[in-house]
Design a protein around this motif. Sequence first.
Motif, PDB file in Angstrom:
ATOM      1  N   PRO A  53      61.660 -46.255  28.492  1.00  0.00           N
ATOM      2  CA  PRO A  53      61.851 -46.885  29.807  1.00  0.00           C
ATOM      3  C   PRO A  53      62.781 -48.095  29.692  1.00  0.00           C
ATOM      4  O   PRO A  53      62.875 -48.725  28.634  1.00  0.00           O
ATOM      5  N   GLU A  54      63.469 -48.401  30.776  1.00  0.00           N
ATOM      6  CA  GLU A  54      64.412 -49.526  30.806  1.00  0.00           C
ATOM      7  C   GLU A  54      65.456 -49.380  29.719  1.00  0.00           C
ATOM      8  O   GLU A  54      65.875 -50.356  29.084  1.00  0.00           O
ATOM      9  N   PRO A  83      55.995 -38.048  27.958  1.00  0.00           N
ATOM     10  CA  PRO A  83      57.042 -38.252  28.955  1.00  0.00           C
ATOM     11  C   PRO A  83      57.043 -39.657  29.562  1.00  0.00           C
ATOM     12  O   PRO A  83      58.097 -40.143  29.968  1.00  0.00           O
ATOM     13  N   VAL A  84      55.878 -40.299  29.614  1.00  0.00           N
ATOM     14  CA  VAL A  84      55.826 -41.681  30.108  1.00  0.00           C
ATOM     15  C   VAL A  84      56.516 -42.614  29.122  1.00  0.00           C
ATOM     16  O   VAL A  84      57.242 -43.534  29.514  1.00  0.00           O
ATOM     17  N   GLU A  85      56.314 -42.386  27.827  1.00  0.00           N
ATOM     18  CA  GLU A  85      56.939 -43.229  26.803  1.00  0.00           C
ATOM     19  C   GLU A  85      58.431 -42.959  26.671  1.00  0.00           C
ATOM     20  O   GLU A  85      59.203 -43.876  26.346  1.00  0.00           O
ATOM     21  N   LEU A  86      58.836 -41.703  26.900  1.00  0.00           N
ATOM     22  CA  LEU A  86      60.232 -41.310  26.701  1.00  0.00           C
ATOM     23  C   LEU A  86      60.740 -40.552  27.940  1.00  0.00           C
ATOM     24  O   LEU A  86      60.946 -39.336  27.912  1.00  0.00           O
ATOM     25  N   PRO A  87      60.952 -41.275  29.041  1.00  0.00           N
ATOM     26  CA  PRO A  87      61.390 -40.605  30.269  1.00  0.00           C
ATOM     27  C   PRO A  87      62.889 -40.328  30.338  1.00  0.00           C
ATOM     28  O   PRO A  87      63.334 -39.495  31.122  1.00  0.00           O
ATOM     29  N   THR A 137      58.566 -26.696  35.462  1.00  0.00           N
ATOM     30  CA  THR A 137      57.373 -26.093  36.066  1.00  0.00           C
ATOM     31  C   THR A 137      56.092 -26.619  35.423  1.00  0.00           C
ATOM     32  O   THR A 137      55.057 -26.686  36.080  1.00  0.00           O
ATOM     33  N   VAL A 138      56.167 -26.978  34.144  1.00  0.00           N
ATOM     34  CA  VAL A 138      55.019 -27.531  33.432  1.00  0.00           C
ATOM     35  C   VAL A 138      55.488 -28.788  32.696  1.00  0.00           C
ATOM     36  O   VAL A 138      56.453 -28.733  31.935  1.00  0.00           O
ATOM     37  N   VAL A 139      54.803 -29.897  32.917  1.00  0.00           N
ATOM     38  CA  VAL A 139      55.153 -31.153  32.242  1.00  0.00           C
ATOM     39  C   VAL A 139      54.553 -31.123  30.840  1.00  0.00           C
ATOM     40  O   VAL A 139      53.361 -30.827  30.676  1.00  0.00           O
ATOM     41  N   PRO A 140      55.332 -31.421  29.806  1.00  0.00           N
ATOM     42  CA  PRO A 140      54.792 -31.369  28.449  1.00  0.00           C
ATOM     43  C   PRO A 140      53.865 -32.540  28.161  1.00  0.00           C
ATOM     44  O   PRO A 140      53.915 -33.576  28.833  1.00  0.00           O
ATOM     45  N   ASP A 141      53.054 -32.388  27.133  1.00  0.00           N
ATOM     46  CA  ASP A 141      52.249 -33.504  26.643  1.00  0.00           C
ATOM     47  C   ASP A 141      53.094 -34.444  25.794  1.00  0.00           C
ATOM     48  O   ASP A 141      52.894 -35.661  25.806  1.00  0.00           O
ATOM     49  N   TYR A 142      54.029 -33.868  25.047  1.00  0.00           N
ATOM     50  CA  TYR A 142      54.912 -34.634  24.170  1.00  0.00           C
ATOM     51  C   TYR A 142      56.312 -34.043  24.232  1.00  0.00           C
ATOM     52  O   TYR A 142      56.493 -32.868  24.545  1.00  0.00           O
TER      53      TYR A 142
END
Length: 201
Positions: free
Chosen positions: A46-47, A91-95, A108-113
């Motif tokens: 992020p950022e 995905p939150v850590e590496l968007p 279609t499916v958001v990954p866990d990592y």
Amino acid sequence: MGAEQSSAETSYTVAPLGPGTWPAFEALVQRHGGIFGGCWCIWFHPEAPEGGRSAEDNRARKKAYVERGEAHAALVMDGDEAVAWAEYGTPVELPGIHHRKEYEATVTVVPDYRITCVFVDKRHRRRGVTELAIRGALDQIARAGGGRVESYPHDLTDQTRKMSSSFLYNGTRRLYERLGFTYDRPKGLKNCVMVRTVDPA
């Protein structure tokens, strides 16, 4: 998946990136001029810098992420020296992935990592170290509980001319296929989405 690989020349081990291994990671980045013009593997966080931030600012940001436990990577070690890494995270850590608009329009499916960047010291290339780094990341993901893992390598299956390894920031489709990933869809020019489910360790 083992954490060691022996060759005629050396025996590599894999360690997680953290405050204790930061100096080895830092030394690897510094040996290569900050990696890709001083990015310090911060682009996917992020950022992320859009330009105008110095290499020193990127280094400080990366170190802060590591100290907060918000940056993850498998470091390939040759003794006490880091010679490669594979960055991974949620995905939150590496968007900040490349071709993000196209990716989000087709997901279609958001990954866990996701595994976003792999880098190998120029002295250790062509020894299977890229694969070892990715295996190390998958091992660490398994120990964290496993799940759906995506990566976004270069798809060179229809390309006859070889691409310089310095541009292959996340390996190739063929490499990920060897590691049990399956092709999901294209992403941008000559990139693709590869997927694998990792069982918890």
